[in-house]
Write an enzyme that holds these catalytic residues in place. Structure first.
Site, mmCIF file in Angstrom:
data_model
loop_
_atom_site.group_PDB
_atom_site.id
_atom_site.type_symbol
_atom_site.label_atom_id
_atom_site.label_comp_id
_atom_site.label_asym_id
_atom_site.label_seq_id
_atom_site.Cartn_x
_atom_site.Cartn_y
_atom_site.Cartn_z
ATOM 1 C CD GLU A 49 36.187 -10.826 4.820
ATOM 2 O OE1 GLU A 49 35.404 -10.179 4.103
ATOM 3 O OE2 GLU A 49 37.282 -10.404 5.215
ATOM 4 N NE ARG A 288 23.730 -5.579 1.118
ATOM 5 C CZ ARG A 288 24.866 -6.258 1.330
ATOM 6 N NH1 ARG A 288 25.532 -6.777 0.337
ATOM 7 N NH2 ARG A 288 25.338 -6.389 2.539
ATOM 8 C CE LYS A 298 30.345 -9.927 7.340
ATOM 9 N NZ LYS A 298 31.000 -11.156 6.906
HETATM 10 P P1 ATP Z 1 28.361 -7.200 5.116
HETATM 11 O O1 ATP Z 1 28.209 -6.186 4.036
HETATM 12 O O2 ATP Z 1 27.233 -7.227 6.079
HETATM 13 O O3 ATP Z 1 29.667 -7.129 5.795
HETATM 14 P P2 ATP Z 1 29.264 -9.207 3.394
HETATM 15 O O4 ATP Z 1 28.570 -9.427 2.113
HETATM 16 O O5 ATP Z 1 30.540 -8.489 3.368
HETATM 17 O O6 ATP Z 1 28.241 -8.584 4.398
HETATM 18 P P3 ATP Z 1 30.041 -11.916 3.640
HETATM 19 O O7 ATP Z 1 30.522 -12.638 4.828
HETATM 20 O O8 ATP Z 1 30.959 -11.710 2.518
HETATM 21 O O9 ATP Z 1 29.492 -10.550 4.178
HETATM 22 O O10 ATP Z 1 28.681 -12.548 3.148
HETATM 23 C C1 ATP Z 1 28.452 -13.910 2.969
HETATM 24 C C2 ATP Z 1 27.290 -14.084 2.045
HETATM 25 O O11 ATP Z 1 26.125 -13.448 2.561
HETATM 26 C C3 ATP Z 1 27.562 -13.462 0.693
HETATM 27 O O12 ATP Z 1 27.270 -14.431 -0.292
HETATM 28 C C4 ATP Z 1 26.642 -12.296 0.606
HETATM 29 O O13 ATP Z 1 26.200 -12.138 -0.699
HETATM 30 C C5 ATP Z 1 25.507 -12.674 1.560
HETATM 31 N N1 ATP Z 1 24.943 -11.477 2.177
HETATM 32 C C6 ATP Z 1 25.585 -10.545 2.898
HETATM 33 N N2 ATP Z 1 24.756 -9.552 3.269
HETATM 34 C C7 ATP Z 1 23.535 -9.873 2.785
HETATM 35 C C8 ATP Z 1 22.247 -9.247 2.829
HETATM 36 N N3 ATP Z 1 22.051 -8.079 3.449
HETATM 37 N N4 ATP Z 1 21.221 -9.868 2.214
HETATM 38 C C9 ATP Z 1 21.405 -11.045 1.592
HETATM 39 N N5 ATP Z 1 22.584 -11.680 1.500
HETATM 40 C C10 ATP Z 1 23.647 -11.109 2.092
HETATM 41 MG MG MG Z 2 32.138 -9.181 2.149
#
Ligand code: ATP
Ligand code: MG
Length: 589
Positions: A49, A288, A298
């Site tokens: 995102e 994760r 983020k």
């Molecule tokens: P954050 O919680 O840091 O904001 P998010 O999951 O909301 O991360 P996205 O942009 O939706 O951020 O993530 C894109 C991809 O990265 C998703 O498929 C998510 O599963 C993966 N991802 C995000 N954070 C992690 C992590 N800490 N370890 C492994 N994969 C991750």
């Molecule tokens: Mg997300």
């Protein structure tokens, strides 16, 4: 806080290992290829995102998705999950593209945006209304929450649940046309308000949001929720294995329900009222990444940026890919790390020293060695012929036989580290002291004859003599010299600024705070130390931002983005001391 994991291959040289067993996701993919489940097709994606910069957790997901596509001869998409205009921004899109490219993941011509699918998603939503599987609900967000029930109590049906198909179609279209204010209505799936999985209790599919979208402009004032959109995006792109993190495990039944609901009444050949069946990807969840001394969200990283705790998203203390790059990380160090930690189904926290260990393993092989003095102390060689300059030969990288040698100027006025001299050395301090002899790397043995102090009593200069018979640092008579110091020639050295970093947080778990505090309470106030007046050897004149170096005895460094030919700036990437290797050794005995 979860246990710190000990990677299964911690005692191996991880950079050499090609026989690791397949992780559980690759096992599934291999099996699917064998049985021909997707016609032998493998197609993965990374779906960020664009609401912030990518971090090392995202890097894990990129390495996993792209790695699988590569290993199985499949395809990999980069897709922006840009369904929430209130937090998204084109700058983030640009930064993410740069970061994914830098990591080496190749999406070829498949760069997609979920917002390009809005019309298709809208049509499918209309279809669910017509099938009696979705309805427009007038409850406020707060009421929706109240009606939802809890884990132990069933929810209550919305009073708008039994609206007629006609009324729903009319209202949904008017929602799209912008007739209603934000938050006044939603489109919800009609599933089961008593379902044990709360995600199945008539989840919201669309909300009204009169907000400009960074790509769609003002075309839309209703936006799909992540739950509605995500599985459809994967379906549209023909993704075979939708790999995501564990927190989406209990959303999977909902994603399946949505696709099944769309497919109801559809057929393979497209005969019948609803047309052809749509693709139904397989979702697989993994744990994760969490890292000690680090926040990986983020939202929290944005807080660090906006609160001025760091100097932007690419501050070298940030766990963002941009920050790591600026700090001096290489893509291969990150790939090695991803390989070493592997993937599994259990949430845990990885010791950050393992990341640094992978980093050193890579930098050791690739970084040219140079000499730099961070806190200079002047040394005058009293018996060196005046104005004489000698060029001594230095090895660029003992780990890389192709890296060659260079000539480093040596003269009668040098700088060494202040730390490398003590007037009254305690036992076990083997470096320079009055009357003592040490080796200057690649050059000569020198002996300290006199200590000169400034008015405040601080050591300002050392007077030394050298032994001409020890050129290149050789000791012809085999006499014992315990220390070898790095140095630079004063007349030839270039001034530089060096930025030293420490952990951004004081505690392994930054979330461990007292009541009323948040993670910022654990920020290390001394995470950045700026040293001016450092002296580096002249071979660094032409260094460019992001060049990587080993400053002998001091650590790995990287030329900073702020560096200019007339004003060199370096970041310390990591010290030489490997705490992970030490931990592993301790565990082995
Ligand atoms: P954050 O919680 O840091 O904001 P998010 O999951 O909301 O991360 P996205 O942009 O939706 O951020 O993530 C894109 C991809 O990265 C998703 O498929 C998510 O599963 C993966 N991802 C995000 N954070 C992690 C992590 N800490 N370890 C492994 N994969 C991750
Ligand atoms: Mg997300």
């Amino acid at each position: 806080m979860a246990v710190i994991i000990w990677a299964n291959c911690m005692v191996m040289d991880m950079t050499q290992d090609n026989n690791q067993p397949l992780d559980f996701i690759r096992q599934i993919v291999a099996e699917d290829c064998k049985t021909g489940k997707w016609g032998g097709r493998v197609h993965t994606r990374f779906p960020p995102e664009p609401n912030g910069y990518l971090h090392i957790g995202h890097a894990k997901a990129i390495c996993l998705n792209y790695g699988i596509a590569k290993d199985f001869g499949g395809k990999f998409n980069l897709r922006f999950d840009d369904t929430n205009p209130s937090k998204e921004d084109q700058d983030y899109v640009d930064a993410i593209i740069e970061d994914v490219r830098w990591l080496g993941a190749d999406w070829e011509d498949r760069l997609y945006y979920a917002s390009d699918y809005f019309e298709q998603m809208y049509q499918w939503a209309v279809e669910l209304i017509k099938k009696g599987k979705a309805y427009v609900c007038d409850l406020t967000p707060e009421q929706v929450r109240q009606y939802r029930g809890t884990l132990t109590e069933p929810g209550r049906p919305s009073p708008y649940r039994n609206r007629s198909v006609e009324e729903n179609l009319d209202l949904f279209e008017r929602m799209r046309r912008g007739e209603f204010p934000d938050g006044s209505r939603t489109l919800r799936a009609k599933i089961d308000m008593a379902h044990p999985n709360l995600n199945m209790r008539d989840p919201v599919m669309y909300r009204i949001l009169h907000q400009e979208h960074h790509r769609q402009g003002n075309k839309w004032c209703i936006y799909p929720t992540y739950d509605w959109a995500h599985g459809l995006e994967d379906s549209i792109e023909g993704i075979t294995h939708s790999i995501c993190t564990l927190e989406f495990e209990n959303h999977r039944p909902l994603y399946d329900w949505f696709i099944d609901a769309i497919n109801e009444g559809r057929t393979e050949d497209g005969s019948g009222p609803w047309g052809r069946r749509i693709h139904h990807p397989q979702q697989i969840e993994f744990a994760r990444l969490n890292l000690t001394y680090t926040v990986l969200s983020k939202r929290k990283l944005l807080r660090l940026v906006e609160g001025g705790y760091v100097n932007g998203w690419d501050d070298p203390r940030m766990p963002t890919i941009a920050g790591l790059r600026r700090r001096g990380y290489s893509p291969s160090a990150i790939w090695n790390f991803a390989k070493v930690i592997g993937v599994n189904k259990y949430n845990s926290t990885v010791d950050i020293s393992l990341l640094e260990h992978c980093l050193r393993g890579d930098l050791n092989k690739t970084s040219p060695r140079v000499m730099a003095v961070l806190r200079p102390l002047k040394v005058v060689i009293t018996d060196w012929p005046q104005d004489k300059v000698e060029y001594v030969e230095a090895i660029n990288n003992p780990e890389d036989p192709t890296s060659g040698r260079r000539l480093v100027p040596f003269s009668g006025v040098l700088y060494i580290e202040q730390d490398d001299f003590m007037e009254q050395p305690p036992a076990k301090f083997y470096r320079l002291a009055p009357g003592r002899e040490v080796r200057l790397r690649y050059a000569y043995l020198i002996t300290c004859r006199e200590v000169i102090k400034d008015a405040s009593g601080k050591v300002a200069e050392l007077r030394c003599t050298y032994d001409p018979a020890t050129r290149g640092g050789e000791v012809p008579d085999g006499r014992k010299v315990k220390a070898t110091l790095h140095w630079v020639s004063a007349a030839h050295a270039i001034d530089a600024e060096v930025r030293l970093y420490d952990r951004l947080f004081l505690k392994p778990d930054p979330e461990e705070v007292q009541e009323g505090q948040d993670f910022t309470a654990n920020i290390n106030p001394n995470s950045l130390q700026i040293l001016k007046g450092c002296k580096v050897e002249p071979s660094l004149t032409d260094t460019r931002p992001l060049d990587r170096w080993q400053f002998e005895r001091l650590g790995y460094f990287c030329t900073d983005l702020d560096s200019r030919p007339d004003r060199l700036v370096f970041n310390r990437t990591v010290e030489l001391k490997d705490t992970w290797a030490k931990l592993v050794r301790k565990r082995q005995v």
